[in-house]
Every structure is written in C-alpha cells, then in structure tokens.
Enzyme design. Structure first.
Site, PDB file in Angstrom:
ATOM      1  N   TYR A  58       0.853  -1.195   0.000  1.00 27.28           N
ATOM      2  CA  TYR A  58       0.000   0.000   0.000  1.00 27.28           C
ATOM      3  C   TYR A  58       0.889   1.245   0.000  1.00 27.28           C
ATOM      4  CZ  TYR A  58      -3.675  -3.319   1.412  1.00 27.28           C
ATOM      5  OH  TYR A  58      -4.536  -4.390   1.490  1.00 27.28           O
ATOM      6  N   GLY A 208     -17.954  -3.519  -0.374  1.00 22.53           N
ATOM      7  CA  GLY A 208     -17.906  -3.630  -1.836  1.00 22.53           C
ATOM      8  C   GLY A 208     -17.100  -2.488  -2.448  1.00 22.53           C
ATOM      9  N   ARG A 209     -15.972  -2.182  -1.810  1.00 27.10           N
ATOM     10  CA  ARG A 209     -15.095  -1.070  -2.251  1.00 27.10           C
ATOM     11  C   ARG A 209     -15.870   0.243  -2.300  1.00 27.10           C
ATOM     12  NH1 ARG A 209     -10.257  -3.263  -3.954  1.00 27.10           N
ATOM     13  NH2 ARG A 209     -10.296  -5.474  -4.477  1.00 27.10           N
TER      14      ARG A 209
HETATM   15  N1  LIG Z   1      -6.045  -8.780   1.035  1.00 32.69           N
HETATM   16  C1  LIG Z   1      -6.342  -8.094  -0.042  1.00 32.69           C
HETATM   17  O1  LIG Z   1      -6.008  -8.472  -1.162  1.00 32.69           O
HETATM   18  C2  LIG Z   1      -7.118  -6.816   0.106  1.00 32.69           C
HETATM   19  C3  LIG Z   1      -7.723  -6.216  -1.020  1.00 32.69           C
HETATM   20  C4  LIG Z   1      -8.457  -5.035  -0.834  1.00 32.69           C
HETATM   21  C5  LIG Z   1      -8.579  -4.479   0.434  1.00 32.69           C
HETATM   22  N2  LIG Z   1      -7.967  -5.065   1.500  1.00 32.69           N
HETATM   23  C6  LIG Z   1      -8.071  -4.499   2.862  1.00 32.69           C
HETATM   24  O2  LIG Z   1      -9.446  -4.321   3.187  1.00 32.69           O
HETATM   25  C7  LIG Z   1      -9.694  -2.984   3.578  1.00 32.69           C
HETATM   26  C8  LIG Z   1     -11.104  -2.561   3.185  1.00 32.69           C
HETATM   27  O3  LIG Z   1     -11.341  -2.770   1.813  1.00 32.69           O
HETATM   28  P1  LIG Z   1     -11.564  -1.601   0.755  1.00 32.69           P
HETATM   29  O4  LIG Z   1     -11.017  -0.347   1.307  1.00 32.69           O
HETATM   30  O5  LIG Z   1     -11.084  -2.123  -0.547  1.00 32.69           O
HETATM   31  O6  LIG Z   1     -13.131  -1.538   0.588  1.00 32.69           O
HETATM   32  P2  LIG Z   1     -14.387  -1.228   1.530  1.00 32.69           P
HETATM   33  O7  LIG Z   1     -14.004  -1.247   2.932  1.00 32.69           O
HETATM   34  O8  LIG Z   1     -15.435  -2.143   1.063  1.00 32.69           O
HETATM   35  O9  LIG Z   1     -14.787   0.242   1.070  1.00 32.69           O
HETATM   36  C9  LIG Z   1     -13.912   1.323   1.195  1.00 32.69           C
HETATM   37  C10 LIG Z   1     -14.437   2.468   0.349  1.00 32.69           C
HETATM   38  O10 LIG Z   1     -15.703   2.865   0.826  1.00 32.69           O
HETATM   39  C11 LIG Z   1     -15.713   4.234   1.216  1.00 32.69           C
HETATM   40  N3  LIG Z   1     -16.502   4.292   2.467  1.00 32.69           N
HETATM   41  C12 LIG Z   1     -16.182   3.797   3.672  1.00 32.69           C
HETATM   42  N4  LIG Z   1     -17.180   3.981   4.556  1.00 32.69           N
HETATM   43  C13 LIG Z   1     -18.149   4.623   3.905  1.00 32.69           C
HETATM   44  C14 LIG Z   1     -19.438   5.101   4.275  1.00 32.69           C
HETATM   45  N5  LIG Z   1     -19.903   4.925   5.511  1.00 32.69           N
HETATM   46  N6  LIG Z   1     -20.180   5.735   3.329  1.00 32.69           N
HETATM   47  C15 LIG Z   1     -19.711   5.916   2.072  1.00 32.69           C
HETATM   48  N7  LIG Z   1     -18.512   5.466   1.650  1.00 32.69           N
HETATM   49  C16 LIG Z   1     -17.733   4.830   2.559  1.00 32.69           C
HETATM   50  C17 LIG Z   1     -14.257   4.612   1.393  1.00 32.69           C
HETATM   51  O11 LIG Z   1     -14.040   5.976   1.021  1.00 32.69           O
HETATM   52  P3  LIG Z   1     -13.340   7.038   2.025  1.00 32.69           P
HETATM   53  O12 LIG Z   1     -12.008   6.483   2.394  1.00 32.69           O
HETATM   54  O13 LIG Z   1     -13.251   8.257   1.197  1.00 32.69           O
HETATM   55  O14 LIG Z   1     -14.276   7.153   3.183  1.00 32.69           O
HETATM   56  C18 LIG Z   1     -13.555   3.688   0.394  1.00 32.69           C
HETATM   57  O15 LIG Z   1     -13.557   4.252  -0.904  1.00 32.69           O
HETATM   58  C19 LIG Z   1      -8.587  -2.186   2.880  1.00 32.69           C
HETATM   59  O16 LIG Z   1      -8.375  -0.926   3.483  1.00 32.69           O
HETATM   60  C20 LIG Z   1      -7.423  -3.124   3.009  1.00 32.69           C
HETATM   61  O17 LIG Z   1      -6.827  -2.988   4.298  1.00 32.69           O
HETATM   62  C21 LIG Z   1      -7.262  -6.225   1.346  1.00 32.69           C
END
Ligand SMILES: NC(=O)c1ccc[n+]([C@@H]2O[C@H](COP(=O)([O-])OP(=O)(O)OC[C@H]3O[C@@H](n4cnc5c(N)ncnc54)[C@H](OP(=O)(O)O)[C@@H]3O)[C@@H](O)[C@H]2O)c1
Length: 325
Positions: A58, A208-209
């Site tokens: 990251y 869902g990202r």
């Molecule tokens: N192992 C792997 O291969 C892998 C892959 C992907 C992710 N990850 C881990 O999983 C974590 C979470 O996954 P992710 O970040 O991909 O997706 P997520 O948690 O499903 O969604 C994050 C996204 O949603 C937005 N968000 C968060 N809370 C919100 C709310 N209450 N209302 C509206 N939008 C909201 C965030 O924007 P803002 O930041 O602008 O709020 C960000 O763009 C990552 O940070 C990472 O540590 C691991």
C-alpha cells in the site's frame, strides 16, 4: 465495540477493524491527507477498533510508515496486521509474487522498521506464489514466530487446499479474503473449512469497495487513476446494472433505521462471531458511521432479503489469475 477472538489462536480484537489501504493507495484521495488518516486511526482506537490492516504494497510502504507514526507511544493499543509477498525484495524490490523464505525474511525487517515496532501481530502472505511451495513459505513464517517478530501468520486469497497444507506445517491464525453482500464466494467451501480448523476469517472490502454504501452511482464519479475505474463491476454498463443491489440494500436500510453501509456491515457481523470485517475509510465521520453497525441488529426478514440479492455483474478483479491458489 463487541470484542472477539480471531480464530481459536488469534488475538482478542474489536470485531470491526479498520482497513488503511485507501489512505495511501488505489482509491482517489489516497495520500492527499495523511494527517486526516492518522486522526481516523486515533479515533478508531478510541472507539475500540484496534485491529488495523495495512500491507507493504500500500503506497508502497507509505501506509505502513503512516501507521507507525500514528501508533508512536501507543503501540500496545493496536493489533497490527500487515502483508508481504507481492514485492520481490530478492529482485531489487520489483513487483511480483515471492513467497521464498529469503523474501519473507527481507520483507519482515522492512515492515518492522516502517511500523516502528518489534513485533507484527498478524503477518499475511498477500497472494500465493506459484513457484514456492507453501510449506517453504510457512517454514520461514514459523521461524519468525519463534523469534517473536510475528505473533501469528495469515493467508490472503488462498485456496482451501493451500490453507490445509499451510496449517499442517504451522497453525494459520486467520485468512483474509473478499466477502460482502455482493461477494458471497467464501460461503461454499472456505468458511466451513476455516471453522473446522479454528482459523479466523477477515472479510476485506466489506462495503464492496464503497459501492454498497450507495455513494458511487456512476463510473464518472471515480477520478482518473482510481483502481475501481478498471474493475469489472464498476465499469460503464456493469455499474448501472449493479445499482439494483444498492437499491435493495437502501430499502433494507430504510426499514432498519440504519445507513446502507451499516446494513452491509451488520449483515456480515450476523454471519458469526468468528469473523472480523475491516471496512476502509480515510474519514473520521465515516469511521463513526461504520462502527455504529456494531449495534445494528437485522431482523430475520431483513437478512433473508439481503441473502436473496442477485449476484453482481462483473468479476472481482480484471485479472483473476493470482487469486485462489
Ligand atoms: N487482502 C487483499 O487483497 C485486500 C484487497 C483489498 C482491500 N484489502 C483491505 O481491506 C480494507 C477494506 O477494503 P476496501 O477499502 O477495498 O473496501 P471497503 O471497505 O469495502 O470500502 C472502502 C471504500 O468505501 C468508502 N466508504 C467507507 N465507509 C463509507 C461510508 N460509511 N459511506 C460511504 N462510503 C464509505 C471509502 O471511502 P473514504 O475512504 O473516502 O471514506 C472507500 O472508498 C482495505 O483498506 C485493506 O486494508 C485487502
């Protein structure tokens, strides 16, 4: 925040963690406000969200450094999870899969330094290396456990057969894989196997990202360079069709008196006390909204409506090759 033990041998953690990736990488806004990211981490700790998820890729590196800065003087308040295996320190730090024992050792030293700590609570192999038998990688990880540099290890996006082979060498603490209302794949084989083996489960991208929150309604909303612009579920055409999933989540949210993000998280939490989702956000107010999902209880009827959601249009990644090995 309700706490759980992560699997039968993992740490005690708040059952909602915090994903730190978006503070530094992949999504629009990354690296624009490091201080805001640090404030979000501090607020998380205040709210009992102590399970913090990062990775050397990251940034690369800057997300681990930021977490190290955020935890200065309060290391013991957090459970740090980080990941290795997608940067080849054996080959001039080139991108690529490398689970070799030599790369494991080089990787951990870099992560410990950046995180400014003497131990990593949970050290995941981020993607499986087709050229290194998992037994060799886990052999190196078991040595790190013995040396106290890591307290346990995990695997991300591994096949059940690989998890079983790894577990036979040294017990796996947790597996991290995408799981959410629009990614139900782990339910068929993975979750039952983890429960059988006492391995914790960490759903990533639980919102869902960001899509399941309803905040993203067109591909144009995503800035140039945002990873999601080329993700098959977010590209023009697919995204519009997938909005029917968001609309269904919004309808349940209206009934439940909660937000769509809270409903998406509450549904995951209802799947069992052995799973710890790690929603990602850079912002304090969204963190607070997401954490409040801990108190949202869905009725059986609401859960049934969510269980019945149609599958999304589009794969999880444009290139699915490195997954599920
Ligand atoms: N192992 C792997 O291969 C892998 C892959 C992907 C992710 N990850 C881990 O999983 C974590 C979470 O996954 P992710 O970040 O991909 O997706 P997520 O948690 O499903 O969604 C994050 C996204 O949603 C937005 N968000 C968060 N809370 C919100 C709310 N209450 N209302 C509206 N939008 C909201 C965030 O924007 P803002 O930041 O602008 O709020 C960000 O763009 C990552 O940070 C990472 O540590 C691991």
């Amino acid at each position: 925040m309700k706490t759980i033990r992560l699997g039968s041998r993992g740490p005690q953690i708040g059952r909602l963690g915090l994903g730190l990736m978006g503070i530094s990488a992949f999504y629009a806004g990354a690296r624009e406000d490091d201080e805001g990211g640090i404030r979000t981490i501090h607020r998380a700790l205040e709210l009992g969200v102590n399970f913090l998820d990062t990775a050397e890729i990251y940034g690369p590196y800057v997300n681990e450094e930021l977490l190290g800065r955020a935890l200065a003087g309060r290391r013991d308040d957090a459970v740090i999870a980080t990941k290795f295996g997608t940067i080849r320190h054996t080959a001039g730090d080139a991108p690529g899969l490398d689970g070799s024992p030599e790369n494991v050792r080089l990787s951990v030293e870099g992560s410990l330094r950046r995180l400014n700590t003497d131990r990593i609570d949970l050290y995941y192999q981020h993607r499986m290396d087709p050229d290194t038998p998992i037994e060799e990688t886990v052999g190196a990880l078991a040595e790190l456990v013995k040396e106290g540099k890591i307290l346990g290890y995990g695997l991300s996006e591994a096949a059940v057969s690989t998890i079983r082979r790894a577990h036979a060498v040294h017990p796996v603490t947790a597996v991290q894989t995408e799981y959410s209302l629009w990614t139900r794949d782990p339910e068929a084989e993975l979750l039952p196997a983890l429960r059988e083996l006492g391995i914790g489960f960490v759903p990533y991208s639980p919102l869902g990202r960001g899509f399941l929150t309803g905040a993203i309604r067109s591909t144009d909303q995503l800035a140039e360079g945002d990873f999601r612009r080329s993700n098959p579920r977010f590209v023009d055409g697919a995204l519009q069709q997938n909005l029917r999933i968001v609309e269904a989540v919004e309808a349940v949210a209206a009934d439940a008196g909660a937000t769509p993000a809270q409903v998406a998280l509450a549904w995951l939490l209802a799947q069992g006390d052995d799973i710890a989702p790690i929603p990602g956000t850079r912002r304090v107010e969204r963190l607070e909204e997401n954490v409040a999902a801990d108190a949202v209880v869905l009725t059986a009827e609401q859960r049934a409506r969510l269980d019945a959601l149609a599958a999304p249009v589009g794969d999880r990644y444009a290139d699915m090759t490195p997954l599920g090995r």
